[in-house]
Design an enzyme around this catalytic site. Sequence first.
Site, mmCIF file in Angstrom:
data_model
loop_
_atom_site.group_PDB
_atom_site.id
_atom_site.type_symbol
_atom_site.label_atom_id
_atom_site.label_comp_id
_atom_site.label_asym_id
_atom_site.label_seq_id
_atom_site.Cartn_x
_atom_site.Cartn_y
_atom_site.Cartn_z
ATOM 1 N N GLY A 139 13.616 116.233 17.390
ATOM 2 C CA GLY A 139 13.535 115.381 18.558
ATOM 3 C C GLY A 139 14.886 115.042 19.146
ATOM 4 N N GLY A 146 18.186 115.984 29.245
ATOM 5 C CA GLY A 146 17.968 117.359 28.825
ATOM 6 C C GLY A 146 19.284 118.029 28.508
ATOM 7 N N PHE A 245 24.144 119.631 17.846
ATOM 8 C CA PHE A 245 24.637 120.864 18.451
ATOM 9 C C PHE A 245 24.790 121.983 17.418
ATOM 10 C CE2 PHE A 245 26.830 119.004 22.474
ATOM 11 C CZ PHE A 245 25.581 118.849 23.046
ATOM 12 N N GLU A 372 17.356 125.114 24.685
ATOM 13 C CA GLU A 372 18.607 125.340 23.940
ATOM 14 C C GLU A 372 19.761 125.700 24.872
ATOM 15 O OE1 GLU A 372 17.299 124.193 21.671
ATOM 16 O OE2 GLU A 372 15.694 125.324 20.728
ATOM 17 N N GLY A 373 19.760 125.103 26.060
ATOM 18 C CA GLY A 373 20.826 125.342 27.027
ATOM 19 C C GLY A 373 20.358 126.217 28.159
ATOM 20 N N THR A 374 20.347 125.664 29.366
ATOM 21 C CA THR A 374 19.938 126.439 30.537
ATOM 22 C C THR A 374 20.976 127.518 30.867
ATOM 23 O OG1 THR A 374 21.085 124.941 32.048
ATOM 24 C CG2 THR A 374 18.791 124.398 31.501
#
Length: 393
Positions: A139, A146, A245, A372-374
């Site tokens: 979570g 985001g 991270f 997981e990262g745009t």
Amino acid sequence: MSSPDTTTADPSDLIDFDALLTPGELALRATVREFVEAEIKPHIARWYDEAVFPLELVPRMAELGLLGMHLDGYGCAGRSAVEYGLAGAELEAGDSGLRTFVSVQGSLAMSAIHRHGSEEQKLEWLPRMAAGEAIGCFGLTEPTAGSDPSSMKTFARREGGGWVLNGSKRWIGLANVAQVAVIWAQTEDGIRGFVVPTQTPGYTATPIPQKLSMRASIQCDIELTDVRLPDDAVLPHAVGLKGPFSCLNEARYGIMWGAMGAARDSFEAALAYSRDRLQFDKPLAGYQLTQRKLVDMALEINKGFLLALHLGRMKDAGTLQLHQISVGKLNNCREAIKIAREARTILGGNGVTLEYSPLRHANNLESVRTYEGTDEVHTLILGQKLTGIPAFR
């Protein structure tokens, strides 16, 4: 299950990619591929159509050593980064939702406990999670946090000899079927992670309905209302955003392989269709425009797998740098979704049905390129690497 064939080259392989793999890597890939062919592909159209995640496959994945497979000890398989990547590619050739389950379980929830947890937390949860007896979730993302998790509003305050959590999380995979949640929250001492048994009063997970992507998977909203935890629920070795991270980077690494699995399956579906489908008394595969599409797709698949393998070898050697993970995630997701869409064009109108995989893969990859990262976040990570100037704000 019979002994898998490890000698057959993929139809998209123009460079003898398998010559770069060890016999053990080829054997693992073949075992997972056989599992996908036998137990996922025959059913995935129905699961996707009905928005069902097949929980019954979790024990089988555990038997194959796929849960926390890159972790050592505590019942985990201790496989290499390359082996983990190869397995992820095969799972995502079946469906992104199935590979995502392995990622959430192993790269996120289990990695958080394995990397940042106490010995007691590891012993309590990791063997059960590796065996598929307990499912975990992670979570971090919130309704308004985001790409910038530092702005999270979930807060854990000390009270008596423990903690009280309040807040909301969104797009949390498996949260309503999990037995344990790793929840990240603000505290007076910075962001910390907490191991939260999901039966704890005040924890509520609600599946997000009417998705157009990742339908054979579960993503949820989580509400945390006065969730009371003992003092030892906190992950002792994670303070600040470096904790979550480090887990996200494990997941991002797996995505670069998984996306190429979806791309390869899309290509194979288009290639087979083009050989059988007659138009103007000739197979589609015999037309120059179709061949150009197939060649372009195959080239990007070969390049994507080479990139993933190179970065996987670096990860196993301990030399992989964080920005290089962004190279793999950004490039392979971007190319995979192009390939899935192009493959759909070869299928014509039939390609919009669930009888064929490319549009399903393309829809799934819309989520994969976002979580997981745009694309934008990974572009800025690489832009900072190239210029030395952070441009996030």
